[in-house]
Scaffold this motif. Structure first.
Motif, PDB file in Angstrom:
ATOM      1  N   LYS A  90      -6.939  36.520  57.563  1.00 35.59           N
ATOM      2  CA  LYS A  90      -6.834  36.468  56.109  1.00 35.59           C
ATOM      3  C   LYS A  90      -7.530  35.205  55.621  1.00 35.59           C
ATOM      4  O   LYS A  90      -7.805  34.284  56.401  1.00 35.59           O
ATOM      5  CB  LYS A  90      -5.378  36.497  55.650  1.00 35.59           C
ATOM      6  N   VAL A  91      -7.795  35.158  54.311  1.00 40.51           N
ATOM      7  CA  VAL A  91      -8.520  34.010  53.774  1.00 40.51           C
ATOM      8  C   VAL A  91      -8.196  33.830  52.297  1.00 40.51           C
ATOM      9  O   VAL A  91      -7.858  34.791  51.596  1.00 40.51           O
ATOM     10  CB  VAL A  91     -10.051  34.186  53.962  1.00 40.51           C
ATOM     11  N   ARG A  92      -8.260  32.589  51.860  1.00 42.97           N
ATOM     12  CA  ARG A  92      -8.245  32.224  50.443  1.00 42.97           C
ATOM     13  C   ARG A  92      -9.410  31.277  50.232  1.00 42.97           C
ATOM     14  O   ARG A  92      -9.478  30.230  50.857  1.00 42.97           O
ATOM     15  CB  ARG A  92      -6.926  31.527  50.090  1.00 42.97           C
ATOM     16  N   THR A  93     -10.331  31.667  49.368  1.00 37.87           N
ATOM     17  CA  THR A  93     -11.568  30.899  49.189  1.00 37.87           C
ATOM     18  C   THR A  93     -11.708  30.415  47.752  1.00 37.87           C
ATOM     19  O   THR A  93     -11.736  31.224  46.826  1.00 37.87           O
ATOM     20  CB  THR A  93     -12.801  31.743  49.562  1.00 37.87           C
ATOM     21  N   ASP A  94     -11.783  29.105  47.588  1.00 36.10           N
ATOM     22  CA  ASP A  94     -12.027  28.513  46.275  1.00 36.10           C
ATOM     23  C   ASP A  94     -13.533  28.362  46.068  1.00 36.10           C
ATOM     24  O   ASP A  94     -14.248  27.906  46.972  1.00 36.10           O
ATOM     25  CB  ASP A  94     -11.361  27.149  46.158  1.00 36.10           C
ATOM     26  N   ILE A  95     -13.989  28.740  44.863  1.00 35.58           N
ATOM     27  CA  ILE A  95     -15.422  28.705  44.557  1.00 35.58           C
ATOM     28  C   ILE A  95     -15.658  27.996  43.228  1.00 35.58           C
ATOM     29  O   ILE A  95     -14.943  28.238  42.249  1.00 35.58           O
ATOM     30  CB  ILE A  95     -16.006  30.130  44.490  1.00 35.58           C
ATOM     31  N   ILE A  96     -16.646  27.116  43.215  1.00 37.98           N
ATOM     32  CA  ILE A  96     -17.171  26.547  41.976  1.00 37.98           C
ATOM     33  C   ILE A  96     -18.636  26.967  41.885  1.00 37.98           C
ATOM     34  O   ILE A  96     -19.408  26.738  42.825  1.00 37.98           O
ATOM     35  CB  ILE A  96     -17.043  25.019  41.936  1.00 37.98           C
ATOM     36  N   GLU A  97     -18.988  27.580  40.772  1.00 37.93           N
ATOM     37  CA  GLU A  97     -20.354  28.085  40.628  1.00 37.93           C
ATOM     38  C   GLU A  97     -20.993  27.562  39.347  1.00 37.93           C
ATOM     39  O   GLU A  97     -20.337  27.429  38.313  1.00 37.93           O
ATOM     40  CB  GLU A  97     -20.360  29.615  40.587  1.00 37.93           C
ATOM     41  N   THR A  98     -22.270  27.279  39.415  1.00 35.71           N
ATOM     42  CA  THR A  98     -23.059  26.984  38.229  1.00 35.71           C
ATOM     43  C   THR A  98     -24.319  27.843  38.267  1.00 35.71           C
ATOM     44  O   THR A  98     -24.880  28.084  39.354  1.00 35.71           O
ATOM     45  CB  THR A  98     -23.414  25.485  38.136  1.00 35.71           C
ATOM     46  N   SER A  99     -24.748  28.333  37.114  1.00 40.12           N
ATOM     47  CA  SER A  99     -25.890  29.244  37.094  1.00 40.12           C
ATOM     48  C   SER A  99     -26.604  29.162  35.759  1.00 40.12           C
ATOM     49  O   SER A  99     -26.059  28.694  34.755  1.00 40.12           O
ATOM     50  CB  SER A  99     -25.431  30.686  37.347  1.00 40.12           C
ATOM     51  N   ILE A 100     -27.834  29.637  35.751  1.00 38.93           N
ATOM     52  CA  ILE A 100     -28.614  29.778  34.529  1.00 38.93           C
ATOM     53  C   ILE A 100     -29.020  31.246  34.425  1.00 38.93           C
ATOM     54  O   ILE A 100     -29.449  31.850  35.414  1.00 38.93           O
ATOM     55  CB  ILE A 100     -29.836  28.834  34.521  1.00 38.93           C
ATOM     56  N   LYS A 101     -28.829  31.827  33.225  1.00 40.15           N
ATOM     57  CA  LYS A 101     -29.067  33.262  33.060  1.00 40.15           C
ATOM     58  C   LYS A 101     -29.829  33.561  31.771  1.00 40.15           C
ATOM     59  O   LYS A 101     -29.666  32.864  30.772  1.00 40.15           O
ATOM     60  CB  LYS A 101     -27.732  34.021  33.036  1.00 40.15           C
ATOM     61  N   LEU A 102     -30.620  34.597  31.832  1.00 40.23           N
ATOM     62  CA  LEU A 102     -31.293  35.144  30.656  1.00 40.23           C
ATOM     63  C   LEU A 102     -30.532  36.395  30.231  1.00 40.23           C
ATOM     64  O   LEU A 102     -30.208  37.236  31.071  1.00 40.23           O
ATOM     65  CB  LEU A 102     -32.748  35.487  30.988  1.00 40.23           C
ATOM     66  N   LEU A 194     -18.116  33.444  53.168  1.00 39.47           N
ATOM     67  CA  LEU A 194     -17.121  33.198  52.130  1.00 39.47           C
ATOM     68  C   LEU A 194     -15.711  33.403  52.681  1.00 39.47           C
ATOM     69  O   LEU A 194     -14.755  32.791  52.203  1.00 39.47           O
ATOM     70  CB  LEU A 194     -17.348  34.130  50.937  1.00 39.47           C
ATOM     71  N   ASP A 195     -15.580  34.265  53.693  1.00 42.41           N
ATOM     72  CA  ASP A 195     -14.287  34.535  54.320  1.00 42.41           C
ATOM     73  C   ASP A 195     -14.153  33.898  55.701  1.00 42.41           C
ATOM     74  O   ASP A 195     -13.164  34.152  56.413  1.00 42.41           O
ATOM     75  CB  ASP A 195     -14.056  36.038  54.426  1.00 42.41           C
ATOM     76  N   ASP A 196     -15.155  33.102  56.127  1.00 47.40           N
ATOM     77  CA  ASP A 196     -15.152  32.430  57.433  1.00 47.40           C
ATOM     78  C   ASP A 196     -15.315  33.409  58.595  1.00 47.40           C
ATOM     79  O   ASP A 196     -15.135  33.028  59.754  1.00 47.40           O
ATOM     80  CB  ASP A 196     -13.860  31.614  57.618  1.00 47.40           C
ATOM     81  N   VAL A 197     -15.676  34.646  58.326  1.00 44.98           N
ATOM     82  CA  VAL A 197     -15.747  35.668  59.384  1.00 44.98           C
ATOM     83  C   VAL A 197     -17.133  36.297  59.401  1.00 44.98           C
ATOM     84  O   VAL A 197     -17.611  36.793  58.377  1.00 44.98           O
ATOM     85  CB  VAL A 197     -14.678  36.757  59.177  1.00 44.98           C
ATOM     86  N   SER A 198     -17.750  36.302  60.584  1.00 39.47           N
ATOM     87  CA  SER A 198     -19.044  36.950  60.764  1.00 39.47           C
ATOM     88  C   SER A 198     -19.333  37.038  62.260  1.00 39.47           C
ATOM     89  O   SER A 198     -18.795  36.267  63.056  1.00 39.47           O
ATOM     90  CB  SER A 198     -20.149  36.160  60.060  1.00 39.47           C
ATOM     91  N   GLY A 199     -20.176  37.980  62.641  1.00 40.86           N
ATOM     92  CA  GLY A 199     -20.641  38.021  64.027  1.00 40.86           C
ATOM     93  C   GLY A 199     -19.564  38.363  65.039  1.00 40.86           C
ATOM     94  O   GLY A 199     -18.765  39.281  64.844  1.00 40.86           O
ATOM     95  N   VAL A 200     -19.514  37.581  66.143  1.00 39.70           N
ATOM     96  CA  VAL A 200     -18.658  37.923  67.288  1.00 39.70           C
ATOM     97  C   VAL A 200     -17.655  36.813  67.583  1.00 39.70           C
ATOM     98  O   VAL A 200     -17.791  35.683  67.120  1.00 39.70           O
ATOM     99  CB  VAL A 200     -19.518  38.190  68.541  1.00 39.70           C
ATOM    100  N   ASP A 246     -21.368  38.390  52.048  1.00 41.69           N
ATOM    101  CA  ASP A 246     -20.214  38.544  51.164  1.00 41.69           C
ATOM    102  C   ASP A 246     -20.663  38.426  49.708  1.00 41.69           C
ATOM    103  O   ASP A 246     -21.487  37.573  49.368  1.00 41.69           O
ATOM    104  CB  ASP A 246     -19.159  37.477  51.460  1.00 41.69           C
ATOM    105  N   ASN A 247     -20.089  39.252  48.839  1.00 44.18           N
ATOM    106  CA  ASN A 247     -20.398  39.230  47.416  1.00 44.18           C
ATOM    107  C   ASN A 247     -19.106  39.219  46.612  1.00 44.18           C
ATOM    108  O   ASN A 247     -18.067  39.688  47.095  1.00 44.18           O
ATOM    109  CB  ASN A 247     -21.243  40.440  47.024  1.00 44.18           C
ATOM    110  N   TYR A 248     -19.152  38.702  45.382  1.00 41.26           N
ATOM    111  CA  TYR A 248     -17.943  38.683  44.569  1.00 41.26           C
ATOM    112  C   TYR A 248     -18.217  39.144  43.149  1.00 41.26           C
ATOM    113  O   TYR A 248     -19.370  39.220  42.704  1.00 41.26           O
ATOM    114  CB  TYR A 248     -17.261  37.313  44.599  1.00 41.26           C
ATOM    115  N   PHE A 249     -17.115  39.472  42.438  1.00 37.23           N
ATOM    116  CA  PHE A 249     -17.192  40.138  41.148  1.00 37.23           C
ATOM    117  C   PHE A 249     -16.196  39.526  40.175  1.00 37.23           C
ATOM    118  O   PHE A 249     -15.124  39.084  40.572  1.00 37.23           O
ATOM    119  CB  PHE A 249     -16.875  41.634  41.289  1.00 37.23           C
TER     120      PHE A 249
END
Length: 299
Positions: A90-102, A194-200, A246-249
């Motif tokens: 299981k995981v809990r992931t904190d995210i801070i994002e900054t972006s520029i959009k049209l 993002l979830d600390d999980v990938s590969g083997v 990983d993607n988020y919404f």
């Protein structure tokens, strides 16, 4: 929206975001093999997001904006009844994002489509995956749960990732030139951690020798807490799907507030003619005798 296309001119606005959040990762999700499509979203782990931003609005519905927000994402293998539940991850992931959009918003004179908008851009997110043991949450990256510190050929994953934000929604006019938007926003990332999980799986004994018992436990909790007698984690066997990032919404609301204008609202997608800060840099203020005066903010 606008009263008249002749009155259109550029102006600044700010917005406040309040939203729900979720993500597609290697954990939780549907009762089947993990996939990178909306059917694998774990709706029982929906969390929250909040933030703000500023936009420069051009005539005819175009705008360019700078956004920043915080969100918390979560996922848990216990939420699925498929083979993934045996991993006990299981995981809990904190995210801070900054972006520029049209962004483009359909103007009022387009009839039924007015107020609908779409946007896209680029940005950067900083993320921190964590897991819990006995009520205490631990940062996972420093533990190297896939052998990042035990294997000389590996390196720890980054604290950040490039993101491509894109979304759409509908704006509804309010008083004083403000609008309330129903907003759906998606983020494509370029990391599978993002979830600390990938590969083997990596050898848990070597992880323990390098980074201690806690790192070994979080690398494979199924060894300590087997479900139905099933233990996973043989070195080299699949721990996560490294082929899909990983993607988020986000799904929520944005309150847009104009910052200037006194000659008809300058925006072609706003139907009101007053802003909070006038073009001469003043804001309304009521004095003791009830007379309305203005304070100059800018020269």
């Amino acid at each position: 929206f606008s009263q008249s296309r002749r009155n259109a001119r550029s102006y600044w606005s700010t917005h406040i975001l309040l939203s729900s959040s979720t993500f597609l990762s290697d954990l939780g999700g549907k009762d089947f093999h993990g996939s990178n499509d909306p059917s694998d979203i774990d709706f029982r782990q929906i969390r929250y997001a909040f933030g703000s931003g500023i936009q420069y609005n051009l005539p005819k519905g175009l705008s360019i904006g700078l956004d920043a927000f915080y969100t918390r994402l979560a996922a848990d293998d216990a939420e699925t009844n498929w083979n993934r539940k045996y991993r006990k991850l299981k995981v809990r992931t904190d995210i801070i994002e900054t972006s520029i959009k049209l962004e483009y918003t359909v103007p009022q004179y387009r009839g039924a489509l007015s107020g609908f908008y779409a946007n896209a851009g680029t940005g950067l997110c900083f993320y921190r995956p964590m897991n819990e043991l006995n009520g205490v949450w631990y940062k996972l990256r420093p533990l190297g749960t896939q052998g990042q510190f035990a294997d000389p050929s590996q390196s720890p994953y980054d604290y950040y990732s490039l993101v491509i934000p894109f979304g759409f929604g509908k704006k509804f006019p309010l008083k004083n030139g403000m609008t309330l938007a129903l907003d759906i926003s998606l983020r494509k990332t370029f990391t599978d951690y993002l979830d600390d999980v990938s590969g083997v799986y990596y050898d848990a004994k070597l992880i323990e020798e390098t980074n201690g018992e806690l790192a070994a436990y979080f690398s494979n909790p199924s060894v300590v807490e087997p479900t139905d007698g099933i233990v996973l984690g043989e070195p080299g066997t699949i721990r996560g799907n490294s082929e899909n990032n990983d993607n988020y919404f986000l799904f929520g609301f944005k309150l847009h507030i104009p910052l200037n204008g006194n000659m008809g609202n300058p925006n072609t997608h706003c139907s009101y003619n007053k802003g909070w800060i006038k073009s001469n840099g003043s804001i309304p203020k009521i004095h003791r005798r009830g007379k309305k005066k203005r304070i100059r903010l800018f020269k």
